[in-house]
Design an enzyme around this catalytic site. Structure first.
Site, PDB file in Angstrom:
ATOM      1  N   ARG A  93     -28.277  89.635  26.379  1.00  0.00           N
ATOM      2  CA  ARG A  93     -29.000  90.314  27.466  1.00  0.00           C
ATOM      3  C   ARG A  93     -28.294  90.169  28.814  1.00  0.00           C
ATOM      4  O   ARG A  93     -28.570  90.912  29.742  1.00  0.00           O
ATOM      5  CB  ARG A  93     -30.424  89.768  27.515  1.00  0.00           C
ATOM      6  N   LYS A  94     -27.426  89.180  28.929  1.00  0.00           N
ATOM      7  CA  LYS A  94     -26.728  88.912  30.201  1.00  0.00           C
ATOM      8  C   LYS A  94     -27.673  88.967  31.394  1.00  0.00           C
ATOM      9  O   LYS A  94     -27.496  89.758  32.318  1.00  0.00           O
ATOM     10  CB  LYS A  94     -25.553  89.876  30.409  1.00  0.00           C
ATOM     11  N   PHE A  95     -28.658  88.074  31.388  1.00  0.00           N
ATOM     12  CA  PHE A  95     -29.593  87.970  32.516  1.00  0.00           C
ATOM     13  C   PHE A  95     -28.798  87.687  33.790  1.00  0.00           C
ATOM     14  O   PHE A  95     -27.783  86.985  33.748  1.00  0.00           O
ATOM     15  CB  PHE A  95     -30.595  86.841  32.258  1.00  0.00           C
ATOM     16  N   ASN A 121     -27.860  84.707  26.856  1.00  0.00           N
ATOM     17  CA  ASN A 121     -26.805  84.368  27.816  1.00  0.00           C
ATOM     18  C   ASN A 121     -27.169  84.862  29.212  1.00  0.00           C
ATOM     19  O   ASN A 121     -28.061  85.691  29.375  1.00  0.00           O
ATOM     20  CB  ASN A 121     -25.446  84.924  27.362  1.00  0.00           C
TER      21      ASN A 121
END
Ligand code: S5P
Length: 263
Positions: A93-95, A121
């Site tokens: 999701r690469k928050f 992540n």
């Protein structure tokens, strides 16, 4: 000859986080350091290809928000495949927002990522509050110790700015949050501490690039030269005519490189 890395069982006994212990156990049992990135817009296709490559992988990485036919029922099927073939789920999701926002992005909305994804992540741009926010979301669902975070310390794409001091700041943040952060998305080893695992995307059997800035290294380069731990492979497997056989080829290449490292 001196061993360059610890074996998976050695790392499993030395690390603290439950998710990492599970992962090293799977890697040892299935003899694989391959993470498959199932980047398709069709959930039906994802389930079909994962049924084929499941035996060869330790992790399935997803981009749930590119899927057009998302249903909770399909998530249930995906979780069943993860149990059947014994691999972990990693929603890529690469928050990248403040703690209060990522907390909701992780647990709420349509996808309810915290309910099914073992690993997530995040970028460190917002500072340590992002880690706190994600950790508290897992805690509120009663999932403390069952969920883990990777920090994006380096990227594979041309011209990216996750380098130098930024990467160092990322390592510091990881070390200060070991109860939730279990490693890095990176291009080479950043720490020898078994509490941190390194996962490297941008992997193909032949080096090269795509037309949108992606840069590829080989499994051997990633594991033996860059001392990373996990190879992340997307299109190399997804676009192959025979994903199962191709996944087996990547599994063998990655595992042979590991054996060379720790013998
Ligand atoms: O630096 C990065 C970080 C990630 S997580 N570079 C990447 O390519 N990724 C992801 O890895 C990317 O979003 C994609 O899902 C996968 C690489 O896919 P491939 O088809 O290029 O192997």
């Amino acid at each position: 000859k001196v061993k360059k890395v610890l074996t998976y069982p050695e790392r499993q006994s030395q690390c603290k986080h439950e998710v990492l212990k599970r992962l090293y156990g799977i890697m040892e049992e299935k003899k694989t350091n391959l993470c498959f990135s199932g980047d398709t817009t069709s959930f039906a296709e994802l389930l079909e290809v994962v049924e084929k490559v499941g035996p060869y992988i330790c992790i399935l990485k997803t981009h749930i928000d590119i899927i057009t036919d998302f249903t909770a029922e399909n998530i249930h099927k995906l979780k069943n495949l993860a149990s059947k073939h014994n691999f972990l789920l990693f929603e890529d999701r690469k928050f990248a927002d403040i703690g209060n926002t990522v907390k909701k992005q992780y647990s709420e909305g349509i996808y309810k990522i915290s309910e099914w994804s073992d690993i997530i992540n995040a970028h460190i741009i917002p500072g340590p509050g992002i880690i706190e926010g994600l950790k508290s979301a897992a805690g509120e669902k009663g999932l403390t110790g069952k969920r883990a975070l990777l920090l994006i310390a380096e990227m594979s794409s041309k011209g990216n700015v996750a380098t130098g001091e930024y990467t160092k700041a990322c390592v510091k943040m990881a070390e200060e949050n070991q109860d939730f952060v279990v490693g890095y998305i990176c291009q080479s080893q950043l720490s020898k501490d078994p509490n941190f695992i390194h996962m490297t995307p941008g992997v193909k059997l032949v080096e090269g690039t795509d037309s949108l800035g992606q840069q590829y290294l080989t499994p051997k380069e990633v594991i033996t030269k860059r001392n990373s731990d996990i190879i992340i492979v997307g299109r190399g497997i997804m676009n192959s005519d025979d994903p199962a056989t191709t996944a087996a080829t990547y599994q063998q290449a990655g595992y042979d490189a590991y054996l060379e490292q720790c013998s």
